[in-house]
Enzyme design. Structure first.
Site: not given
Length: 232
Positions: A187, A202
């Site tokens: 992301h 992440c």
């Protein structure tokens, strides 16, 4: 925990996380906020060379200004122009990333028998998309999990995509999220890809990269993560 939306662990909040790591590594001497240090750092010559400064191993006002600007840009604190190990570590990683060129999978560590696959090299903090042996996009710098929150390695698959996701744990935006392992996802973030110490697991990307990954990948596509992030 049964709902994967509630297991999202996303990107680390940036504020307050970087300084403790930098200080623990002896990155810089004590200095008043906003000032520029006159002290020569242990990585002075390497940092001067990287920034295109005269390489004399002595701190000058111009050296400090250039180092401070680099530190500010990439979220390295304290940003007082000290040529310490944290600042040089970022520069050294940039040099290694640049040296990869257009052959990120030269060693063949990311599978070439899976068709389209997103590869993540934790050691070099690079990611790319390939189809067999053909490079589709990248390599691009990424920002992965810091010490204690390392991005998990291995072969995975994208199982859920959410373009306007917000972390249910850290309450931070995670645009163009593509989840591939529990709460770990590709992301976009609004900080430098070289901003230490890293995410909460992440794989952070620039908005441009995250949008490109969104357009090139789909649910069910493979993801392969390998290596070890520096400092973890």
């Amino acid at each position: 925990m049964g709902d994967h939306r509630r297991r999202v662990v996303g990107v680390a909040a940036v504020a307050g996380l970087v300084a403790p790591l930098a200080l623990a590594l002896g990155a810089a001497p004590a200095q008043a906020a906003g000032s520029c240090t006159t002290q020569t750092g242990p990585r002075q010559k390497q940092v001067e060379k990287f920034l295109g400064r005269p390489v004399d191993g002595r701190q000058s006002a111009a050296d400090c200004k250039a180092i401070k600007a680099f530190q500010t840009k990439h979220g390295i604190t304290p940003n007082i122009g000290y040529a310490g190990p944290v600042t040089w570590g970022v520069m050294d990683l940039m040099n290694k990333q640049k040296a990869v060129g257009r052959t990120p999978n030269k060693a063949g560590k990311c599978p070439v028998n899976k068709g389209r696959i997103a590869c993540v090299d934790l050691t070099l903090q690079l990611s790319w998309i390939q189809d067999g042996k053909d490079l589709v996009y990248g390599p691009v710098p990424v920002r992965t999990g810091r010490n204690g929150y390392e991005t998990r390695t291995g072969l995975k698959k994208i199982y859920w995509r959410h373009i306007d996701h917000v972390s249910s744990i850290y309450h931070v935006p995670m645009p163009y999220s593509q989840f591939f392992d529990g709460g770990e996802a590709f992301h976009s973030v609004g900080v430098s890809m070289w901003n230490p110490p890293g995410s909460h697991g992440c794989v952070n990307m620039t908005k441009t990269t995250a949008k490109k990954y969104w357009s090139l990948l789909k649910t069910g596509d493979d993801v392969f993560v390998y290596g070890r992030k520096p400092g973890t």
